[in-house]
Every structure is written in structure tokens, then in C-alpha cells.
Design an enzyme around this catalytic site. Structure first.
Site, mmCIF file in Angstrom:
data_model
loop_
_atom_site.group_PDB
_atom_site.id
_atom_site.type_symbol
_atom_site.label_atom_id
_atom_site.label_comp_id
_atom_site.label_asym_id
_atom_site.label_seq_id
_atom_site.Cartn_x
_atom_site.Cartn_y
_atom_site.Cartn_z
ATOM 1 N N LEU A 180 10.764 0.895 7.128
ATOM 2 C CA LEU A 180 10.442 2.019 5.648
ATOM 3 C C LEU A 180 10.786 2.747 5.624
ATOM 4 O O LEU A 180 11.217 4.060 5.763
ATOM 5 C CB LEU A 180 8.904 1.673 6.646
ATOM 6 C CG LEU A 180 8.266 2.487 4.608
ATOM 7 C CD1 LEU A 180 7.461 1.294 3.943
ATOM 8 C CD2 LEU A 180 6.942 3.251 4.831
ATOM 9 N N HIS A 197 -0.907 -21.179 0.435
ATOM 10 C CA HIS A 197 -0.034 -20.046 0.474
ATOM 11 C C HIS A 197 0.950 -19.736 -0.462
ATOM 12 O O HIS A 197 1.532 -18.380 -0.927
ATOM 13 C CB HIS A 197 1.455 -20.610 1.716
ATOM 14 C CG HIS A 197 0.688 -21.125 3.143
ATOM 15 N ND1 HIS A 197 -0.269 -21.467 3.256
ATOM 16 C CD2 HIS A 197 1.438 -19.843 3.627
ATOM 17 C CE1 HIS A 197 -0.419 -21.009 4.752
ATOM 18 N NE2 HIS A 197 0.381 -20.144 5.455
ATOM 19 N N GLU A 231 13.202 2.263 13.846
ATOM 20 C CA GLU A 231 12.155 3.557 13.636
ATOM 21 C C GLU A 231 10.384 3.797 14.811
ATOM 22 O O GLU A 231 11.448 3.602 15.826
ATOM 23 C CB GLU A 231 11.008 3.238 11.819
ATOM 24 C CG GLU A 231 11.048 1.800 12.256
ATOM 25 C CD GLU A 231 10.125 1.350 10.883
ATOM 26 O OE1 GLU A 231 9.924 2.810 9.549
ATOM 27 O OE2 GLU A 231 9.243 0.783 10.455
ATOM 28 N N ARG A 235 -7.719 -21.299 -1.413
ATOM 29 C CA ARG A 235 -7.073 -20.675 -0.288
ATOM 30 C C ARG A 235 -5.365 -22.057 -0.496
ATOM 31 O O ARG A 235 -6.074 -22.967 0.397
ATOM 32 C CB ARG A 235 -7.406 -21.024 0.906
ATOM 33 C CG ARG A 235 -6.170 -20.320 2.148
ATOM 34 C CD ARG A 235 -6.938 -20.118 4.153
ATOM 35 N NE ARG A 235 -4.993 -19.780 4.524
ATOM 36 C CZ ARG A 235 -4.631 -19.942 4.864
ATOM 37 N NH1 ARG A 235 -4.150 -21.614 4.734
ATOM 38 N NH2 ARG A 235 -3.283 -19.885 6.007
ATOM 39 N N ARG A 258 7.993 4.020 -4.319
ATOM 40 C CA ARG A 258 8.066 3.129 -3.971
ATOM 41 C C ARG A 258 7.068 2.014 -3.560
ATOM 42 O O ARG A 258 7.865 0.894 -3.862
ATOM 43 C CB ARG A 258 8.264 3.740 -2.560
ATOM 44 C CG ARG A 258 8.375 2.919 -1.234
ATOM 45 C CD ARG A 258 8.288 3.547 0.188
ATOM 46 N NE ARG A 258 6.813 4.599 0.521
ATOM 47 C CZ ARG A 258 6.569 5.449 1.707
ATOM 48 N NH1 ARG A 258 7.370 5.365 2.214
ATOM 49 N NH2 ARG A 258 5.539 6.030 1.450
ATOM 50 N N LYS A 271 6.565 -2.163 1.975
ATOM 51 C CA LYS A 271 5.136 -1.396 3.196
ATOM 52 C C LYS A 271 4.352 -2.190 2.762
ATOM 53 O O LYS A 271 3.246 -1.835 1.761
ATOM 54 C CB LYS A 271 4.930 0.260 2.465
ATOM 55 C CG LYS A 271 3.777 1.306 2.353
ATOM 56 C CD LYS A 271 4.453 2.477 2.740
ATOM 57 C CE LYS A 271 2.634 3.307 3.536
ATOM 58 N NZ LYS A 271 3.137 3.748 4.804
ATOM 59 N N TYR A 276 0.395 -0.905 0.315
ATOM 60 C CA TYR A 276 0.172 0.126 0.185
ATOM 61 C C TYR A 276 0.773 1.484 0.087
ATOM 62 O O TYR A 276 1.817 1.123 0.522
ATOM 63 C CB TYR A 276 -0.951 0.274 1.594
ATOM 64 C CG TYR A 276 -0.314 0.255 2.730
ATOM 65 C CD1 TYR A 276 0.678 -0.893 3.129
ATOM 66 C CD2 TYR A 276 -0.576 1.689 2.823
ATOM 67 C CE1 TYR A 276 1.272 0.186 4.447
ATOM 68 C CE2 TYR A 276 0.164 1.704 4.363
ATOM 69 C CZ TYR A 276 0.835 1.052 4.627
ATOM 70 O OH TYR A 276 1.440 1.597 5.568
HETATM 71 C C1 LIG Z 1 6.365 1.526 10.065
HETATM 72 C C2 LIG Z 1 6.114 3.518 9.146
HETATM 73 N N1 LIG Z 1 7.630 4.140 9.278
HETATM 74 C C3 LIG Z 1 7.690 5.817 8.820
HETATM 75 C C4 LIG Z 1 6.730 5.793 7.999
HETATM 76 C C5 LIG Z 1 6.578 7.473 7.088
HETATM 77 O O1 LIG Z 1 6.583 7.264 5.463
HETATM 78 P P1 LIG Z 1 6.112 7.579 4.853
HETATM 79 O O2 LIG Z 1 7.081 9.115 5.460
HETATM 80 O O3 LIG Z 1 6.608 7.642 3.681
HETATM 81 O O4 LIG Z 1 5.022 8.202 5.116
HETATM 82 C C6 LIG Z 1 5.359 5.104 7.965
HETATM 83 C C7 LIG Z 1 4.348 5.664 7.309
HETATM 84 O O5 LIG Z 1 3.162 5.458 7.720
HETATM 85 C C8 LIG Z 1 5.733 4.043 8.350
HETATM 86 O O6 LIG Z 1 4.623 3.231 8.631
#
Ligand SMILES: Cc1ncc(COP(=O)(O)O)c(C=O)c1O
Length: 281
Positions: free
Chosen positions: A204, A103, A180, A101, A53, A148, A34
Site C-alpha cells: 500500500l 459476484h 511491507e 447476492r 488515494r 486500500k 477505505y
Molecule cells: C498494509 C498497510 N500498509 C501500509 C499502511 C500505511 O499507510 P498510511 O501511512 O497511509 O497509514 C497501512 C495503513 O493502514 C496498511 O494497512
């Protein structure tokens, strides 16, 4: 109230008219990716970077992208025409709905493509001026955090811990080092130098993170991309959170105790002002 318009597999439909198979791999396995793009007065901020991305996430999970970046932007604009003002544009692509279903990734399946808008709720003035509270926790997620993915249970559990504590975010520590937060990137400032965690598989790579790194590099701010020990996090002068919807926020309470000067620091205020200017540009 009428149901808002959303995009579903090439069509614009009322949200309450969209139905998805229970066999969809997004539902059964969280097998999808997403994006969330902030939209200011109809203009997407860094649309290309978000769709690039999305491509990288799809490559990582071996899902063929049904659209080019240009086509994604055009489809997003069609949807945004129904949603004026500031919006948060959500885009999700799953591996689709097979007959059973299993995997193993089925071949020849059409992905499920969904986009919707929600009013963009940027942080309230109070959060910008006074900063926000965070808690810390061990990073118990998987080691492919650069994707993501819609499989967000680890992030949901981490975020709920902070919600339960009345805090804005949970800052995550893996093996003694900052990664993070549950839905944001984290920056640490010490003696005028901003440290950003490396763009590896443990975070991310935020589009906002990337923008802040560029803004910092263009300006007077000294920036260091490197691993940050938990002890450095706790001894920092400033800590910032960044994300598409939070923009950039200063952390002023950690684990229930005031942090740093207890108010957003001078470098935060500088970067915040530059960010606001950039998003309107
Ligand atoms: C785990 C995580 N890290 C970092 C971010 C920040 O990403 P962005 O600046 O692209 O929104 C997000 C945004 O949802 C996130 O879910």
C-alpha cells in the site's frame, strides 16, 4: 453513554442508529475501499492525499466516486466538528446493497458511504524511546495490495500472528524480498542510506511513507527507493515502521531477538523529530 456521531450516506447520525443491509457488498464480499486519516486538534493531516488515494482505490475496483475531493473534505469537517481533539477518521465506501447476492458487479447501485471517528491513539512514549518488537512471515496476501480494500483478511491474519507473539507488527517477505508489514510500511537503513520499497502492486502506498520520503529528500537523509532483500533487512542498522496512526516507529526486536543496537537509531530519531514538527505545521 451516548453513541458517537457518524456519517452515513449523507446524514450525521448516532452510530447505534446506523444499520446496513446484510446484502451490502461490503458485508458479503468485502467489496469496498477505505481510508484512515489522522486528525490533530481538528486538522486532518494530508487530507487531499488520502482522498486522492481513495479515488485511486475506487478506480481500481471500478466503483464510481460519489464525491469530489473538496466535497469529501467538507463532509469530513462536518463530522469532525462533533469530535474535537486528536482523532482517527475512518472512511469506508462499499459498492452498495443490491437485491441479491451475485459476484458480478451490479449496475446503477448507490454506494454505501460511512465515516466515523475514534480517538487517535498515537504510540506510547515507551514505544518511541525503546522501539518495538516485530516478527517476520511470508507475505501470503493477494497481489493487489496497492488497493486500500476492506477485504483485509490476509492483513488481519498477519497482524494476529504478531499479536500472538506479543509484537507490534508482522513484517512480510515475498519471494525473498521485503514488501511491507500487516498495517504499516517498512523502511530499512544501512550505512546512513534509507531504503524504501517501490510503490508497486505489492504494497500500500502509505501517505506516511510518502511524507517520510519527502522529508528525507528535503533533508540530509539519503534515500533509495528499491527492492530490499530479506538478508538486507536482517543485516540493517535500523528498521522503521510507518503508518497514519503509528506515525514512525523504530524496530528493536525481530523474531524474538534484539535487533541492531537494540535501541532506536540516530536516523530514526532525526526523522521522528522532523515528522513531529511537520504534523504540527
Ligand atoms: C498494509 C498497510 N500498509 C501500509 C499502511 C500505511 O499507510 P498510511 O501511512 O497511509 O497509514 C497501512 C495503513 O493502514 C496498511 O494497512
Amino acid at each position: 453513554m451516548t453513541s458517537p456521531i457518524a456519517h452515513f450516506n449523507g446524514e450525521l447520525l448516532a452510530l447505534d442508529r446506523i444499520s446496513i443491509s446484510p446484502l451490502d457488498r461490503g458485508f458479503i464480499f468485502g467489496d469496498g475501499v477505505y481510508e484512515v486519516i489522522p486528525v490533530y486538534e481538528g486538522v486532518m493531516l494530508r487530507a487531499r492525499e488520502h482522498f486522492e488515494r481513495l479515488q485511486r482505490s475506487m478506480d481500481e475496483i471500478r466503483l464510481a466516486n460519489p464525491h469530489s475531493v473538496e466535497r469529501w473534505v467538507a463532509l469530513a469537517q462536518e463530522l469532525l466538528a462533533h469530535h474535537p481533539g486528536n482523532q482517527s477518521l475512518y472512511i469506508q465506501v462499499t459498492r452498495g446493497a443490491p437485491a441479491k447476492r451475485d459476484h458480478v458487479m451490479p449496475q446503477g447501485l448507490s454506494p454505501t458511504v460511512f465515516m466515523m471517528c475514534q480517538p487517535l491513539v498515537t504510540p506510547p512514549r515507551e514505544a518511541i524511546e525503546s522501539g518495538v518488537a516485530c516478527i517476520t512471515a511470508e507475505d501470503f496476501r493477494w497481489t493487489k495490495c496497492h488497493i486500500k480494500s476492506t477485504s483485509l483478511l490476509g492483513n488481519v491474519l498477519a497482524r494476529q500472528m504478531s499479536a500472538d507473539a506479543g509484537a507490534t507488527e508482522t513484517i512480510l517477505i515475498r519471494d525473498g524480498f521485503l514488501t511491507e508489514a500487516s498495517s504499516s510500511n517498512v523502511f530499512v537503513v544501512k550505512d546512513g542510506v534509507v531504503a524504501a520499497t517501490p510503490r508497486d502492486n505489492l504494497i500500500l502506498m502509505g501517505i506516511t511513507y510518502d511524507l517520510l520520503v519527502r522529508l528525507a529528500a528535503d533533508g540530509a537523509v539519503k534515500l533509495d527507493v528499491r527492492r530490499v532483500a530479506e538478508s538486507e533487512l536482517r543485516a540493517a542498522d535500523e528498521i522503521w515502521l510507518s503508518s497514519s496512526t503509528k506515525e514512525v516507529l523504530a524496530v528493536t526486536t525481530i523474531d524474538g531477538r534484539p535487533f541492531g543496537a537494540g535501541v532506536p537509531g540516530p536516523l530514526f530519531r532525526e526523522v521522528y523529530a522532523v515528522y513531529q514538527k511537520r504534523k504540527r505545521a
